[in-house]
Motif scaffolding. Structure first.
Motif, PDB file in Angstrom:
ATOM      1  N   PHE A  55       0.887  -1.250   0.039  1.00 36.53           N
ATOM      2  CA  PHE A  55       0.221   0.106  -0.074  1.00 36.53           C
ATOM      3  C   PHE A  55       0.836   1.310  -0.028  1.00 36.53           C
ATOM      4  O   PHE A  55       0.846   2.162  -0.987  1.00 36.53           O
ATOM      5  CB  PHE A  55      -0.807  -0.231   1.228  1.00 36.53           C
ATOM      6  N   THR A  72      -4.521   2.384  -9.729  1.00 37.64           N
ATOM      7  CA  THR A  72      -3.508   2.355  -8.478  1.00 37.64           C
ATOM      8  C   THR A  72      -4.919   2.277  -7.432  1.00 37.64           C
ATOM      9  O   THR A  72      -4.724   1.562  -6.446  1.00 37.64           O
ATOM     10  CB  THR A  72      -2.883   3.618  -8.314  1.00 37.64           C
ATOM     11  N   LEU A 100      -4.856  -0.385  -4.166  1.00 36.83           N
ATOM     12  CA  LEU A 100      -4.523  -0.028  -2.737  1.00 36.83           C
ATOM     13  C   LEU A 100      -5.693  -0.290  -2.060  1.00 36.83           C
ATOM     14  O   LEU A 100      -5.389  -0.891  -0.836  1.00 36.83           O
ATOM     15  CB  LEU A 100      -4.342   1.699  -2.860  1.00 36.83           C
TER      16      LEU A 100
END
Length: 320
Positions: free
Chosen positions: A206, A235, A239
């Motif tokens: 992360f 992304t 995440l």
């Protein structure tokens, strides 16, 4: 260890302005302290926090926290500073060609000429030996786990040359302390610290993906791989997945460690660690702008606070 003369300022581009290294440290030591990232303490925190998680979860499960555990707590702090410094020194030695081609890293001590490779190697050995002396004070199982981590530290700088997932290798190395500190207290391993270790790896994916977005343009030019380049516009989706995995595994670690303790309040506080941690990561995700390097760096640094939330809840779990 005095070294070659620094450049007029010698300051590294992404160092915290007004840091103690650039303002207070003797001039001859500054290049070496910059090699160790002493002017950028977030990496030490990210290496240290899983150690404290492992220790505090172990002591909460056994109900024991004495002078030896206090030394493990302090020894992990000193050892994390030393081993983060040694790891960064090794990283800068292996990446000296790459660092010179990236705007954010070309001011580092080796590519900028502040320190030679030979001097950096001597500094690497000095830090590693001091860390090893601290490790020798721990339980033998912890000692062997500490020695085993060296392979991960050695491999990590090369990962971005052969995989799009170098952040996995960083996670394997940076969260090893969760296993080591648990074993230093209990003398063995169990499923709880393994789940905590895996939670830390997902956390590293992360935060280091966020960090890697700062360099994605330079990385693309020189062929360096990262999850930031791999995920690109997706992304946030990735995440979010790492967030859920990390929080879920941390909660599982707490259940495995504290569930049998017959202390429901300690269990609730332990689960509060994963809850508060998850909310901090969710806040980071809401703030994220992958094309704003300053925002990425700020959010990356905020992970110290995310990890300290876990520490605070686990300390409370000791006290009930």
């Amino acid at each position: 260890m005095p070294g070659s003369s620094p450049t007029p300022s010698g300051q590294v581009a992404d160092a915290i302005r007004g840091n103690w290294v650039d303002g207070l440290a003797p001039a001859g030591w500054r290049p070496y302290l910059r090699l160790s990232r002493a002017d950028r303490p977030i990496g030490t925190w990210l290496l240290l926090l899983p150690c404290w998680w492992g220790l505090l979860l172990a002591t909460a499960s056994t109900g024991t926290f004495g002078w030896y555990e206090a030394w493990i707590f302090a020894g992990c702090g000193i050892g994390a500073w030393l081993m983060r410094g040694a790891g960064c020194t090794w990283n800068d030695i292996t990446d000296r060609g790459i660092d010179g081609a990236v705007a954010r890293t070309r001011s580092r001590p080796i590519p900028s000429g502040q320190v030679s490779v030979r001097q950096a190697l001597a500094w690497l050995v000095a830090q590693s030996l001091l860390a090893f002396l601290i490790l020798l004070t721990f339980h033998p199982t912890g000692i062997w786990l500490g020695i085993g981590s060296l392979a991960l530290v050695a491999i990590y700088p090369f990962a971005k040359r052969f995989t799009w997932w170098p952040q996995v290798f960083l996670g394997l190395a940076f969260n090893w302390g969760a296993l080591l500190a648990w074993a230093a207290h209990t003398g063995s391993l169990s499923p709880a610290p393994v789940a905590l270790y895996l939670a830390g790896i997902a956390w590293t994916l992360f935060y280091d993906t966020i960090y890697a977005h700062q360099d994605k343009e330079d990385d693309a030019l020189i062929g360096v791989k990262s999850t930031a380049r791999l995920f690109a516009g997706a992304t946030a989706h990735w995440l979010r997945g790492f967030l859920m995995i990390s929080v879920g595994l941390m909660g599982l670690a707490v259940l495995l460690a504290l569930g049998p303790s017959q202390n429901p309040l300690a269990l609730v506080l332990g689960l509060g660690a994963s809850w508060g941690f998850g909310w901090h990561l969710a806040w980071q995700l809401a703030q994220l702008e992958i094309d704003a390097p300053e925002t990425c760096l700020r959010l990356f640094r905020s992970n110290r606070d995310a990890g300290l939330i876990v520490v605070a809840f686990l300390v409370l779990a000791q006290l009930v």
